[in-house]
Design a protein around this motif. Structure first.
Motif, PDB file in Angstrom:
ATOM      1  N   LEU A 117     -24.353  -1.357  12.715  1.00  0.00           N
ATOM      2  CA  LEU A 117     -23.496  -1.743  13.843  1.00  0.00           C
ATOM      3  C   LEU A 117     -22.347  -0.758  14.031  1.00  0.00           C
ATOM      4  O   LEU A 117     -21.971  -0.443  15.161  1.00  0.00           O
ATOM      5  CB  LEU A 117     -22.962  -3.162  13.652  1.00  0.00           C
ATOM      6  CG  LEU A 117     -24.011  -4.278  13.728  1.00  0.00           C
ATOM      7  CD1 LEU A 117     -23.401  -5.617  13.339  1.00  0.00           C
ATOM      8  CD2 LEU A 117     -24.657  -4.346  15.093  1.00  0.00           C
ATOM      9  N   ALA A 118     -21.786  -0.265  12.930  1.00  0.00           N
ATOM     10  CA  ALA A 118     -20.661   0.676  13.007  1.00  0.00           C
ATOM     11  C   ALA A 118     -21.079   2.003  13.642  1.00  0.00           C
ATOM     12  O   ALA A 118     -20.253   2.706  14.217  1.00  0.00           O
ATOM     13  CB  ALA A 118     -20.074   0.916  11.621  1.00  0.00           C
ATOM     14  N   SER A 119     -22.357   2.315  13.563  1.00  0.00           N
ATOM     15  CA  SER A 119     -22.836   3.580  14.137  1.00  0.00           C
ATOM     16  C   SER A 119     -23.135   3.470  15.632  1.00  0.00           C
ATOM     17  O   SER A 119     -23.409   4.474  16.281  1.00  0.00           O
ATOM     18  CB  SER A 119     -24.098   4.047  13.400  1.00  0.00           C
ATOM     19  OG  SER A 119     -25.203   3.206  13.724  1.00  0.00           O
ATOM     20  N   MET A 120     -23.073   2.265  16.181  1.00  0.00           N
ATOM     21  CA  MET A 120     -23.407   2.052  17.592  1.00  0.00           C
ATOM     22  C   MET A 120     -22.175   2.163  18.479  1.00  0.00           C
ATOM     23  O   MET A 120     -21.082   1.760  18.089  1.00  0.00           O
ATOM     24  CB  MET A 120     -24.017   0.656  17.783  1.00  0.00           C
ATOM     25  CG  MET A 120     -25.337   0.455  17.119  1.00  0.00           C
ATOM     26  SD  MET A 120     -25.882  -1.255  17.417  1.00  0.00           S
ATOM     27  CE  MET A 120     -27.524  -1.192  16.742  1.00  0.00           C
ATOM     28  N   ASP A 121     -22.380   2.681  19.701  1.00  0.00           N
ATOM     29  CA  ASP A 121     -21.297   2.682  20.681  1.00  0.00           C
ATOM     30  C   ASP A 121     -21.326   1.351  21.440  1.00  0.00           C
ATOM     31  O   ASP A 121     -22.187   0.500  21.191  1.00  0.00           O
ATOM     32  CB  ASP A 121     -21.384   3.888  21.616  1.00  0.00           C
ATOM     33  CG  ASP A 121     -22.652   3.908  22.480  1.00  0.00           C
ATOM     34  OD1 ASP A 121     -23.274   2.840  22.711  1.00  0.00           O
ATOM     35  OD2 ASP A 121     -23.018   5.006  22.937  1.00  0.00           O
ATOM     36  N   VAL A 157     -12.304  -2.617  18.300  1.00  0.00           N
ATOM     37  CA  VAL A 157     -12.096  -1.335  18.991  1.00  0.00           C
ATOM     38  C   VAL A 157     -12.408  -0.153  18.087  1.00  0.00           C
ATOM     39  O   VAL A 157     -12.517   0.972  18.571  1.00  0.00           O
ATOM     40  CB  VAL A 157     -10.665  -1.201  19.564  1.00  0.00           C
ATOM     41  CG1 VAL A 157     -10.437  -2.224  20.657  1.00  0.00           C
ATOM     42  CG2 VAL A 157      -9.611  -1.305  18.480  1.00  0.00           C
ATOM     43  N   HIS A 158     -12.536  -0.388  16.797  1.00  0.00           N
ATOM     44  CA  HIS A 158     -12.977   0.627  15.845  1.00  0.00           C
ATOM     45  C   HIS A 158     -14.261   0.114  15.213  1.00  0.00           C
ATOM     46  O   HIS A 158     -14.498  -1.098  15.185  1.00  0.00           O
ATOM     47  CB  HIS A 158     -11.931   0.860  14.751  1.00  0.00           C
ATOM     48  CG  HIS A 158     -10.637   1.417  15.257  1.00  0.00           C
ATOM     49  ND1 HIS A 158     -10.542   2.612  15.927  1.00  0.00           N
ATOM     50  CD2 HIS A 158      -9.373   0.940  15.185  1.00  0.00           C
ATOM     51  CE1 HIS A 158      -9.285   2.844  16.249  1.00  0.00           C
ATOM     52  NE2 HIS A 158      -8.549   1.821  15.821  1.00  0.00           N
ATOM     53  N   PRO A 159     -15.095   1.007  14.686  1.00  0.00           N
ATOM     54  CA  PRO A 159     -16.304   0.523  14.004  1.00  0.00           C
ATOM     55  C   PRO A 159     -15.949  -0.455  12.886  1.00  0.00           C
ATOM     56  O   PRO A 159     -14.925  -0.305  12.206  1.00  0.00           O
ATOM     57  CB  PRO A 159     -16.914   1.808  13.433  1.00  0.00           C
ATOM     58  CG  PRO A 159     -16.394   2.905  14.309  1.00  0.00           C
ATOM     59  CD  PRO A 159     -15.002   2.469  14.696  1.00  0.00           C
ATOM     60  N   PHE A 174     -18.001  -9.448  -0.982  1.00  0.00           N
ATOM     61  CA  PHE A 174     -18.205  -8.757   0.290  1.00  0.00           C
ATOM     62  C   PHE A 174     -16.958  -8.952   1.144  1.00  0.00           C
ATOM     63  O   PHE A 174     -16.468 -10.064   1.294  1.00  0.00           O
ATOM     64  CB  PHE A 174     -19.418  -9.332   1.029  1.00  0.00           C
ATOM     65  CG  PHE A 174     -19.596  -8.778   2.411  1.00  0.00           C
ATOM     66  CD1 PHE A 174     -20.096  -7.506   2.608  1.00  0.00           C
ATOM     67  CD2 PHE A 174     -19.248  -9.533   3.519  1.00  0.00           C
ATOM     68  CE1 PHE A 174     -20.242  -6.988   3.883  1.00  0.00           C
ATOM     69  CE2 PHE A 174     -19.395  -9.028   4.808  1.00  0.00           C
ATOM     70  CZ  PHE A 174     -19.893  -7.748   4.982  1.00  0.00           C
ATOM     71  N   SER A 175     -16.463  -7.859   1.711  1.00  0.00           N
ATOM     72  CA  SER A 175     -15.284  -7.900   2.572  1.00  0.00           C
ATOM     73  C   SER A 175     -15.590  -7.144   3.856  1.00  0.00           C
ATOM     74  O   SER A 175     -16.200  -6.074   3.816  1.00  0.00           O
ATOM     75  CB  SER A 175     -14.102  -7.248   1.848  1.00  0.00           C
ATOM     76  OG  SER A 175     -12.979  -7.205   2.684  1.00  0.00           O
ATOM     77  N   ILE A 176     -15.180  -7.711   4.979  1.00  0.00           N
ATOM     78  CA  ILE A 176     -15.417  -7.082   6.279  1.00  0.00           C
ATOM     79  C   ILE A 176     -14.102  -7.019   7.052  1.00  0.00           C
ATOM     80  O   ILE A 176     -13.243  -7.897   6.901  1.00  0.00           O
ATOM     81  CB  ILE A 176     -16.508  -7.834   7.082  1.00  0.00           C
ATOM     82  CG1 ILE A 176     -16.867  -7.070   8.344  1.00  0.00           C
ATOM     83  CG2 ILE A 176     -16.091  -9.267   7.366  1.00  0.00           C
ATOM     84  CD1 ILE A 176     -18.146  -7.557   9.001  1.00  0.00           C
ATOM     85  N   ARG A 177     -13.982  -5.978   7.882  1.00  0.00           N
ATOM     86  CA  ARG A 177     -12.737  -5.724   8.622  1.00  0.00           C
ATOM     87  C   ARG A 177     -13.060  -5.389  10.068  1.00  0.00           C
ATOM     88  O   ARG A 177     -13.899  -4.534  10.348  1.00  0.00           O
ATOM     89  CB  ARG A 177     -12.015  -4.555   7.972  1.00  0.00           C
ATOM     90  CG  ARG A 177     -10.730  -4.138   8.613  1.00  0.00           C
ATOM     91  CD  ARG A 177     -10.156  -2.971   7.804  1.00  0.00           C
ATOM     92  NE  ARG A 177      -8.783  -2.705   8.134  1.00  0.00           N
ATOM     93  CZ  ARG A 177      -8.388  -1.714   8.927  1.00  0.00           C
ATOM     94  NH1 ARG A 177      -9.267  -0.904   9.465  1.00  0.00           N
ATOM     95  NH2 ARG A 177      -7.112  -1.531   9.170  1.00  0.00           N
ATOM     96  N   ALA A 178     -12.365  -6.077  10.987  1.00  0.00           N
ATOM     97  CA  ALA A 178     -12.483  -5.801  12.419  1.00  0.00           C
ATOM     98  C   ALA A 178     -11.092  -5.502  12.966  1.00  0.00           C
ATOM     99  O   ALA A 178     -10.103  -6.108  12.541  1.00  0.00           O
ATOM    100  CB  ALA A 178     -13.088  -7.001  13.157  1.00  0.00           C
ATOM    101  N   VAL A 179     -11.022  -4.584  13.913  1.00  0.00           N
ATOM    102  CA  VAL A 179      -9.755  -4.185  14.518  1.00  0.00           C
ATOM    103  C   VAL A 179      -9.800  -4.559  16.000  1.00  0.00           C
ATOM    104  O   VAL A 179     -10.678  -4.104  16.736  1.00  0.00           O
ATOM    105  CB  VAL A 179      -9.521  -2.660  14.366  1.00  0.00           C
ATOM    106  CG1 VAL A 179      -8.204  -2.256  15.014  1.00  0.00           C
ATOM    107  CG2 VAL A 179      -9.554  -2.246  12.909  1.00  0.00           C
TER     108      VAL A 179
END
Length: 184
Positions: A117-121, A157-159, A174-179
């Motif tokens: 998902l982080a690699s997708m625009d 707004v960031h991967p 497991f830790s996840i971060r969204a901006v």
């Protein structure tokens, strides 16, 4: 129990612009109560309505995922604990992070999914969301149709970023971060 220096903890929270922090077992009612507090914090912080809705929905998705996972794996109260942090990054972003214990294979699969998902625009994320929306939902699935992580990635707004910390018992944290953009 060792004394906790609350002044130092408070100073750390203030220095890190942490609006909300929770650590412990998480129930449906607790998710709701923390969500209400989060709405109040965002309102007091004068968050734009779209940003406030995105932060709130990302928080809800992350915490519900943790709760569903812990229930599906019949974790006890300690192992089902969640760690959730909502902070500001300067004046432009909100950071929503969560973490929980997972089985090692599940954690590795999550890391791969987050990396994809982080690699997708934005256009690719939108297409992935629509594709997933059309997929038949498994009746054995304990939760949603797999759209939540894609939706979090779309709002960020960031991967997305994630970490997996291996523990001695075959589990990982497991830790996840969204901006989230603070202004429209």
């Amino acid at each position: 129990m060792q004394d906790i220096n609350l002044f130092e903890l408070r100073a750390h929270f203030n220095h890190s612009n942490i609006l909300l922090c929770f650590n412990g077992p998480i129930s449906r009612s607790l998710i709701e109560e923390i969500g209400n507090a989060l709405k109040n914090y965002l309102q007091a912080d004068q968050a734009q309505p779209n940003a406030a809705m995105d932060v709130f929905s990302v928080y809800i998705e992350m915490t519900q995922n943790i709760r569903h996972y812990a229930l599906a794996h019949q974790y006890d109260e300690i192992d089902s604990s969640a760690t959730v942090v909502v902070a500001r990054d300067g004046d432009q972003h909100y950071i929503v992070q969560s973490g929980n214990l997972v089985e090692k294979p599940d954690g590795q699969a999550l890391m791969a999914r987050v990396a994809t998902l982080a690699s997708m625009d934005k256009a690719e994320l939108k297409a992935a969301y629509k594709t997933q929306l059309r997929q038949p939902r498994s009746e054995s699935s304990a939760s949603g149709a797999g759209l939540g992580l894609i939706d979090i990635a779309r709002k960020s707004v960031h991967p997305l970023s994630a970490t997996l910390t291996e523990l001695d018992n075959g589990r990982c944290f497991f830790s996840i971060r969204a901006v989230i953009q603070k202004t429209s």
